[in-house]
Design a protein around this motif. Structure first.
Motif, PDB file in Angstrom:
ATOM      1  N   GLY A  71      80.866  66.965 109.967  1.00 29.36           N
ATOM      2  CA  GLY A  71      80.447  65.807 110.834  1.00 29.36           C
ATOM      3  C   GLY A  71      79.444  64.827 109.936  1.00 29.36           C
ATOM      4  N   TYR A  72      79.434  64.805 108.655  1.00 30.55           N
ATOM      5  CA  TYR A  72      78.569  63.943 108.076  1.00 30.55           C
ATOM      6  C   TYR A  72      79.464  62.811 107.326  1.00 30.55           C
ATOM      7  CZ  TYR A  72      74.004  66.560 107.943  1.00 30.55           C
ATOM      8  OH  TYR A  72      73.022  67.212 108.220  1.00 30.55           O
ATOM      9  N   LEU A  73      78.863  61.631 107.421  1.00 27.01           N
ATOM     10  CA  LEU A  73      79.692  60.377 107.033  1.00 27.01           C
ATOM     11  C   LEU A  73      79.288  60.149 105.778  1.00 27.01           C
ATOM     12  CD1 LEU A  73      80.909  57.465 107.609  1.00 27.01           C
ATOM     13  CD2 LEU A  73      78.609  56.977 108.409  1.00 27.01           C
ATOM     14  N   GLU A  74      80.150  59.574 105.035  1.00 21.17           N
ATOM     15  CA  GLU A  74      80.316  59.274 103.687  1.00 21.17           C
ATOM     16  C   GLU A  74      80.868  57.875 103.399  1.00 21.17           C
ATOM     17  OE1 GLU A  74      80.511  60.714  98.934  1.00 21.17           O
ATOM     18  OE2 GLU A  74      81.381  61.880 100.658  1.00 21.17           O
ATOM     19  N   ILE A  75      80.242  56.846 102.767  1.00 22.78           N
ATOM     20  CA  ILE A  75      80.869  55.791 102.546  1.00 22.78           C
ATOM     21  C   ILE A  75      81.766  55.682 101.217  1.00 22.78           C
ATOM     22  CG2 ILE A  75      80.488  53.172 101.821  1.00 22.78           C
ATOM     23  CD1 ILE A  75      78.177  53.167 103.583  1.00 22.78           C
ATOM     24  N   LYS A  76      82.873  55.187 101.223  1.00 21.74           N
ATOM     25  CA  LYS A  76      83.622  55.234 100.332  1.00 21.74           C
ATOM     26  C   LYS A  76      83.803  53.835  99.400  1.00 21.74           C
ATOM     27  CE  LYS A  76      84.697  59.646  99.510  1.00 21.74           C
ATOM     28  NZ  LYS A  76      84.097  60.053  98.400  1.00 21.74           N
ATOM     29  N   ASP A  77      83.681  52.890 100.207  1.00 19.63           N
ATOM     30  CA  ASP A  77      83.852  51.500  99.762  1.00 19.63           C
ATOM     31  C   ASP A  77      83.453  50.384 100.630  1.00 19.63           C
ATOM     32  OD1 ASP A  77      84.928  49.632  98.230  1.00 19.63           O
ATOM     33  OD2 ASP A  77      87.114  49.834  98.680  1.00 19.63           O
ATOM     34  N   ARG A  78      83.171  49.283 100.194  1.00 17.64           N
ATOM     35  CA  ARG A  78      82.499  48.278 101.162  1.00 17.64           C
ATOM     36  C   ARG A  78      83.739  47.250 101.402  1.00 17.64           C
ATOM     37  NH1 ARG A  78      77.576  48.833 103.370  1.00 17.64           N
ATOM     38  NH2 ARG A  78      76.086  49.779 101.974  1.00 17.64           N
ATOM     39  N   SER A  79      83.734  46.539 102.674  1.00 20.68           N
ATOM     40  CA  SER A  79      84.644  45.516 103.062  1.00 20.68           C
ATOM     41  C   SER A  79      85.020  44.731 101.862  1.00 20.68           C
ATOM     42  CB  SER A  79      84.061  44.633 103.978  1.00 20.68           C
ATOM     43  OG  SER A  79      82.739  44.084 103.904  1.00 20.68           O
ATOM     44  N   LYS A  80      86.074  44.163 101.824  1.00 19.29           N
ATOM     45  CA  LYS A  80      86.404  43.626 100.418  1.00 19.29           C
ATOM     46  C   LYS A  80      85.707  42.499  99.995  1.00 19.29           C
ATOM     47  CE  LYS A  80      89.936  40.548 102.970  1.00 19.29           C
ATOM     48  NZ  LYS A  80      91.208  40.222 102.972  1.00 19.29           N
ATOM     49  N   VAL A 116      86.390  37.973  92.398  1.00 22.16           N
ATOM     50  CA  VAL A 116      85.536  38.918  92.207  1.00 22.16           C
ATOM     51  C   VAL A 116      85.162  40.119  92.775  1.00 22.16           C
ATOM     52  CG1 VAL A 116      82.683  38.557  91.982  1.00 22.16           C
ATOM     53  CG2 VAL A 116      84.096  36.631  91.555  1.00 22.16           C
ATOM     54  N   VAL A 117      85.034  41.042  92.177  1.00 16.22           N
ATOM     55  CA  VAL A 117      84.776  42.485  92.796  1.00 16.22           C
ATOM     56  C   VAL A 117      83.422  43.209  92.141  1.00 16.22           C
ATOM     57  CG1 VAL A 117      87.297  42.928  92.970  1.00 16.22           C
ATOM     58  CG2 VAL A 117      86.055  43.510  91.008  1.00 16.22           C
ATOM     59  N   ALA A 118      83.235  44.253  92.790  1.00  8.44           N
ATOM     60  CA  ALA A 118      81.840  45.029  92.178  1.00  8.44           C
ATOM     61  C   ALA A 118      82.407  46.076  91.034  1.00  8.44           C
ATOM     62  CB  ALA A 118      81.479  45.936  93.230  1.00  8.44           C
ATOM     63  N   ARG A 119      81.362  45.847  90.072  1.00  8.84           N
ATOM     64  CA  ARG A 119      81.298  46.764  88.972  1.00  8.84           C
ATOM     65  C   ARG A 119      80.227  47.697  89.055  1.00  8.84           C
ATOM     66  NH1 ARG A 119      81.485  45.265  82.388  1.00  8.84           N
ATOM     67  NH2 ARG A 119      81.629  47.530  81.726  1.00  8.84           N
ATOM     68  N   PRO A 120      80.426  48.984  88.652  1.00 11.79           N
ATOM     69  CA  PRO A 120      79.326  49.843  88.788  1.00 11.79           C
ATOM     70  C   PRO A 120      78.115  49.351  87.708  1.00 11.79           C
ATOM     71  CG  PRO A 120      81.532  50.972  88.542  1.00 11.79           C
ATOM     72  CD  PRO A 120      81.931  49.607  88.210  1.00 11.79           C
ATOM     73  N   LEU A 163      96.298  37.201  87.216  1.00  2.00           N
ATOM     74  CA  LEU A 163      95.693  38.341  88.131  1.00  2.00           C
ATOM     75  C   LEU A 163      96.922  38.990  88.996  1.00  2.00           C
ATOM     76  CD1 LEU A 163      92.702  36.609  89.447  1.00  2.00           C
ATOM     77  CD2 LEU A 163      93.003  37.723  87.362  1.00  2.00           C
ATOM     78  N   PRO A 164      96.868  40.412  89.198  1.00  2.00           N
ATOM     79  CA  PRO A 164      97.776  40.971  89.877  1.00  2.00           C
ATOM     80  C   PRO A 164      97.925  40.446  91.296  1.00  2.00           C
ATOM     81  CG  PRO A 164      95.908  42.401  89.763  1.00  2.00           C
ATOM     82  CD  PRO A 164      95.621  41.148  88.681  1.00  2.00           C
ATOM     83  N   LYS A 165      99.245  40.235  91.926  1.00  2.32           N
ATOM     84  CA  LYS A 165      99.595  39.870  93.054  1.00  2.32           C
ATOM     85  C   LYS A 165     100.519  40.734  93.879  1.00  2.32           C
ATOM     86  CE  LYS A 165      98.777  35.021  91.523  1.00  2.32           C
ATOM     87  NZ  LYS A 165      98.714  35.332  90.115  1.00  2.32           N
ATOM     88  N   THR A 166     100.226  40.680  95.057  1.00  2.50           N
ATOM     89  CA  THR A 166     101.329  41.309  96.213  1.00  2.50           C
ATOM     90  C   THR A 166     102.431  40.367  96.142  1.00  2.50           C
ATOM     91  OG1 THR A 166     100.539  39.942  98.070  1.00  2.50           O
ATOM     92  CG2 THR A 166      99.428  42.178  97.549  1.00  2.50           C
ATOM     93  N   SER A 167     103.705  40.978  96.983  1.00  3.67           N
ATOM     94  CA  SER A 167     104.965  40.013  97.052  1.00  3.67           C
ATOM     95  C   SER A 167     104.512  38.684  97.645  1.00  3.67           C
ATOM     96  CB  SER A 167     105.975  40.994  97.614  1.00  3.67           C
ATOM     97  OG  SER A 167     105.246  41.385  99.028  1.00  3.67           O
ATOM     98  N   THR A 168     103.610  38.651  98.480  1.00  2.19           N
ATOM     99  CA  THR A 168     103.401  37.394  99.111  1.00  2.19           C
ATOM    100  C   THR A 168     102.472  36.438  98.417  1.00  2.19           C
ATOM    101  OG1 THR A 168     101.335  38.437 100.499  1.00  2.19           O
ATOM    102  CG2 THR A 168     103.707  38.481 101.394  1.00  2.19           C
ATOM    103  N   ILE A 189      96.276  37.976  95.773  1.00  4.00           N
ATOM    104  CA  ILE A 189      95.432  38.869  94.618  1.00  4.00           C
ATOM    105  C   ILE A 189      95.110  40.199  94.813  1.00  4.00           C
ATOM    106  CG2 ILE A 189      93.563  39.001  92.991  1.00  4.00           C
ATOM    107  CD1 ILE A 189      93.463  35.849  93.049  1.00  4.00           C
ATOM    108  N   GLN A 190      95.567  41.119  94.135  1.00  2.00           N
ATOM    109  CA  GLN A 190      95.504  42.712  94.621  1.00  2.00           C
ATOM    110  C   GLN A 190      93.893  43.068  94.243  1.00  2.00           C
ATOM    111  OE1 GLN A 190      99.106  43.890  92.601  1.00  2.00           O
ATOM    112  NE2 GLN A 190      99.801  44.602  94.597  1.00  2.00           N
ATOM    113  N   LYS A 191      93.013  42.762  94.994  1.00  2.57           N
ATOM    114  CA  LYS A 191      91.726  43.194  94.701  1.00  2.57           C
ATOM    115  C   LYS A 191      91.450  44.717  94.400  1.00  2.57           C
ATOM    116  CE  LYS A 191      88.655  39.481  96.084  1.00  2.57           C
ATOM    117  NZ  LYS A 191      87.420  38.980  96.802  1.00  2.57           N
ATOM    118  N   PHE A 192      92.129  45.610  95.171  1.00  4.40           N
ATOM    119  CA  PHE A 192      91.948  46.814  94.930  1.00  4.40           C
ATOM    120  C   PHE A 192      92.290  47.244  93.649  1.00  4.40           C
ATOM    121  CE2 PHE A 192      96.410  48.630  94.973  1.00  4.40           C
ATOM    122  CZ  PHE A 192      97.031  47.677  95.365  1.00  4.40           C
TER     123      PHE A 192
END
Length: 561
Positions: free
Chosen positions: A436-445, A475-479, A531-536, A539-542
């Motif tokens: 029942g413990y929550l853990e954050i895995k990512d932030r909103s994009k 721009v994305v997050a880098r550790p 930059l990598p992109k989807t078919s539409t 930009i693929q930020k993930f």
């Protein structure tokens, strides 16, 4: 039973302002605020807040007016958490790390009637006011002087244009009436606090909290952290960060001693801990890392309770911090919750586990606090709970009495996150473990958390696109071992003639530094042909996030891919 209904005697509006009144009675001769060589008692703090509130009313401040303050953790900043709402007004604490352009936008959006300005922030605020359109009324200014700040830069003090201030904070206090009957809320739903979630200038998100919500989160935080009576609290967390996670009011409730400090550095923190026998403090993981890496980090003689939140702290940092004698409590909250609403509720049997396992468990955000109605991780499309397997990703949703009233003048934004299904959608991605413990895995994009500061990647990208050499930018997050996360910019350049010099990483960073607050400036620039992109075409930020993560902690050197 039908005739038993609420009556005036049992339905007084909840408000945390009464905590100060009680503190003046119970702890009147005990220290309330300590700053350099200045010490106030709770009786003095109560009187000073009433006097400032009285002066605000005499200046024409009314119910619903917004009063802003731009200051670090000095005594005036603490007192204004009571004085402004005691005048019936709404307190807006402004992040001192923002640039003049951003502050100007926020002041206009809030329609602030008056601004209290710390002596070392005068040029910043005056520049922000100079950006107001000529037809927009400028708020009046009150100067917070700080004669005790001996280490302040003399040139900064000398250049402070005090002519723009009609009075000083101490002048207002001295001219106020200590017998002032403070203005109680007509309803516990009356607005009390206005905070902005980040430095975004394109779409300011002004979070409005009511007296009831602040009361709930304050009492909830004290219980969850097991704060005893008369603690000694060191203000390592900026009060402009979600009002110090509710602890300005919390310390009054328990008669604590507030140790204020203007600047945060490890040597000062350790010195104040030893000098005042500090028992409690808060801070983002970057503060924990700073304490661990200090040359003065000898193990503490007495344990200090430290609450951390703002970004998922690395287990290694938690382990090193506790090895120094700090007892870490890890939580999760947002500006919209007014404080921490999820906490890693610790079980005594976990103390028997190896240090690495204890740190791993404590790195999880935890379970809802007792003041929250419900916390869940759901599929954002179906609204159904994800599997409790620690692997299935979903959006974190909340329900409880401390949630905001909504975003100021933004009904669309409010309805998007506070939906008809009764949940507040945080935009944060997490998992729920079997226990029942929550853990954050990512932030909103679009959000990066750097040193506890939320910054919008969209806004950084908009500045990058202003550079004439930039074709695409993301721009994305880098550790980062110190800041937790830092902005990492992926850039493709426009095709140019061979004789024209392409910009370097340093050129791009300097371009951004001239247009953004320093904490929003990319620390890394990665040049790519495309930059990598989807078919539409999006930009693929993930993909970029994975690249940035694989690069490891931020480095100064440029990289090309």
């Amino acid at each position: 039973m039908d005739e038993l209904k609420p009556r005036p005697a049992n339905s007084s509006p909840f408000t945390p302002l009464g905590f100060l009144e009680r503190a003046a009675t119970v702890y009147g001769d005990c220290p309330s605020v300590v700053y350099n060589t200045t010490t106030y008692t709770w009786a003095q703090t109560h009187r000073r807040c009433l006097q400032v509130a009285s002066s605000l009313v005499s200046l024409g401040i009314k119910r619903g007016h917004v009063v802003s303050v731009v200051a670090p953790n000095v005594p005036a900043m603490y007192e204004l958490h009571f004085a402004v709402p005691m005048a019936g007004a709404i307190l807006n604490t402004v992040n001192t790390r923002l640039d003049a352009r951003t502050i100007s936008v926020l002041l206009r959006h809030s329609e602030s009637k008056l601004i209290f300005v710390d002596s070392l922030s005068t040029s910043l605020v005056l520049e922000s006011l100079s950006l107001f359109p000529s037809n927009v009324h400028r708020p009046r200014l009150v100067l917070i002087t700080d004669d005790a700040d001996a280490d302040a830069d003399a040139d900064d003090k000398a250049s402070s244009p005090t002519v723009d201030f009609f009075t000083t904070y101490e002048g207002m206090m001295m001219n106020g009436d200590e017998r002032f009957k403070w203005i109680r809320p007509e309803s516990e739903w009356d607005p009390m606090i206005l905070n902005y979630t980040s430095g975004t200038t394109s779409s300011p998100k002004g979070v409005v909290h009511c007296h009831r919500g602040i009361f709930v989160i304050t009492v909830d935080s004290l219980i969850e952290w097991s704060v005893p009576k008369q603690p000694v609290y060191l203000w390592t967390l900026p009060m402009f960060h979600a009002n110090g996670w509710s602890f300005p009011w919390g310390m009054a409730a328990v008669g604590g001693t507030n140790i204020c400090l203007r600047k945060l550095d490890a040597s000062t923190v350790y010195s104040l801990i030893h000098k005042h026998n500090v028992t409690h403090m808060c801070g983002a993981p970057v503060v924990l890392n700073m304490l661990c890496n200090s040359p003065n980090n000898d193990p503490l003689k007495n344990p200090v309770q430290i609450m951390t939140a703002g970004a998922p702290p690395p287990a290694a940092v938690l382990s090193r911090t506790e090895a120094l004698g700090f007892e870490v409590t890890h939580g999760y909250g947002l500006t919209e919750t007014g404080g921490l609403v999820v906490s890693c509720a610790w079980k005594r049997q976990w103390n028997k586990l190896p240090a690495t396992e204890r740190a791993r468990l404590k790195a999880r955000q935890g379970v809802r606090t007792i003041g929250m109605t419900a916390v869940d991780v759901v599929d954002p499309d179906t609204g159904l709970s994800v599997k409790r397997d620690g692997l299935s990703l979903g959006e974190i949703v909340l329900r409880g009495g401390c949630l905001m009233l909504g975003y100021l003048r933004d009904p669309v934004g409010t309805s998007k996150c506070m939906r008809d299904d009764g949940w507040f959608y945080t935009g944060d991605v997490g998992v729920m473990h079997p226990d029942g413990y929550l853990e954050i895995k990512d932030r909103s994009k679009d959000v990066i958390i750097s040193g506890g500061e939320n910054l919008s990647s969209v806004e950084v990208e908009s500045v990058l696109y202003m550079n004439p050499s930039v074709n695409e930018a993301a721009v994305v997050a880098r550790p980062d071992e110190f800041w937790g996360e830092t902005p990492c910019a992926f850039v493709s350049l426009k095709t140019t003639e061979s004789t024209q010099k392409s910009p370097t990483e340093k050129d791009i960073i300097e371009f951004c530094r001239a247009r953004l607050p320093h904490y929003m400036v990319p620390k890394t620039v990665v040049f790519k042909d495309e930059l990598p992109k989807t078919s539409t075409g999006k930009i693929q930020k993930f993909v970029l996030r994975e690249i940035a993560k694989a690069m490891g902690p931020s480095k100064r050197a440029a990289s090309r891919m």
